[in-house]
Scaffold this motif. Sequence first.
Motif, PDB file in Angstrom:
ATOM      1  N   ARG A  75     -55.462  39.508  31.007  1.00 44.26           N
ATOM      2  CA  ARG A  75     -55.556  40.621  29.893  1.00 44.26           C
ATOM      3  C   ARG A  75     -56.167  39.726  28.620  1.00 44.26           C
ATOM      4  NH1 ARG A  75     -50.789  41.667  31.498  1.00 44.26           N
ATOM      5  NH2 ARG A  75     -50.770  44.113  32.785  1.00 44.26           N
ATOM      6  N   ARG A 122     -59.341  37.521  27.468  1.00 45.62           N
ATOM      7  CA  ARG A 122     -60.751  37.456  27.884  1.00 45.62           C
ATOM      8  C   ARG A 122     -61.069  35.550  28.170  1.00 45.62           C
ATOM      9  NH1 ARG A 122     -64.828  39.484  22.186  1.00 45.62           N
ATOM     10  NH2 ARG A 122     -63.123  40.935  23.260  1.00 45.62           N
ATOM     11  N   ARG A 133     -64.948  49.288  28.833  1.00 45.21           N
ATOM     12  CA  ARG A 133     -63.928  48.611  29.509  1.00 45.21           C
ATOM     13  C   ARG A 133     -64.047  48.650  31.006  1.00 45.21           C
ATOM     14  NH1 ARG A 133     -60.362  45.466  27.513  1.00 45.21           N
ATOM     15  NH2 ARG A 133     -60.234  44.470  29.320  1.00 45.21           N
ATOM     16  N   TYR A 134     -64.434  50.421  31.451  1.00 45.78           N
ATOM     17  CA  TYR A 134     -64.365  50.979  32.569  1.00 45.78           C
ATOM     18  C   TYR A 134     -65.290  51.221  32.361  1.00 45.78           C
ATOM     19  CZ  TYR A 134     -60.148  48.488  32.781  1.00 45.78           C
ATOM     20  OH  TYR A 134     -58.413  48.012  33.361  1.00 45.78           O
ATOM     21  N   PRO A 181     -64.568  40.881  26.818  1.00 46.54           N
ATOM     22  CA  PRO A 181     -63.845  41.191  27.221  1.00 46.54           C
ATOM     23  C   PRO A 181     -64.006  41.384  28.732  1.00 46.54           C
ATOM     24  CG  PRO A 181     -64.069  43.019  26.657  1.00 46.54           C
ATOM     25  CD  PRO A 181     -64.908  41.558  25.663  1.00 46.54           C
ATOM     26  N   THR A 234     -66.484  44.072  31.868  1.00 48.64           N
ATOM     27  CA  THR A 234     -66.833  45.800  31.794  1.00 48.64           C
ATOM     28  C   THR A 234     -66.063  45.834  33.163  1.00 48.64           C
ATOM     29  OG1 THR A 234     -68.088  46.037  30.032  1.00 48.64           O
ATOM     30  CG2 THR A 234     -68.502  47.646  32.169  1.00 48.64           C
TER      31      THR A 234
END
Lengths: 107, 115
Positions: free
Chosen positions: A41, A43, B9-10, B108, B110
């Motif tokens: 969870r 990066r 993110r999604y 982060p 996708t």
Amino acid sequence: AQRVTQPEKLLSVFKGAPVELKCNYSYSGSPELFWYVQYSRQRLQLLLRHISRESIKGFTADLNKGETSFHLKKPFAQEEDSAMYYCALSEGNKLVFGAGTILRVKS
Amino acid sequence: DVKVTQSSRYLVKRTGEKVFLECVQDMDHENMFWYRQDPGLGLRLIYFSYDVKMKEKGDIPEGYSVSREKKERFSLILESASTNQTSMYLCASSWGLAGGTDTQYFGPGTRLTVL
């Protein structure tokens, strides 16, 4: 073309055991190599690079030009080391990544 | 502290749709990158950009295009999404270090699903 090989998809060790994540590369020239890590969870982030020759979170990696290897080592694994680890080779401003190794440290 | 952000993110899209993935970095980095991350294949470079309006193909550019109109923003475009483009997409940025490779800072991710 430059290639990076990480032969193990998954490495499972017990807490306190030594860890070695293997990385071999093919490159005609002076390579610049990196290890990146992705914790659950989180990066993807740089763990270490060979030119800095430092130890990060107890991990070290030595460039062996004769064996074209850049293995990542830690003498005593901890549960928080569980993550995906990628070896990468520089190509100008770009990086070529290996397929990655999942490290699982069991208690 | 370097911040690389990605717009979603999604994401779930249908086959044939046009898809935009946005990436923004706040450190005035010259270089920006788009990768896809697939189990057993690692990270594969789709496109990268070393300056505004400049772009170069990576290893797997087919089916993708990119746009960099401003230094801080790098967009990945899927002109007509297909199911084999279901993947995790990572954006990264780095300084433009002459003669070497600087640390890449990642967003982060996708997770795109194409149905």
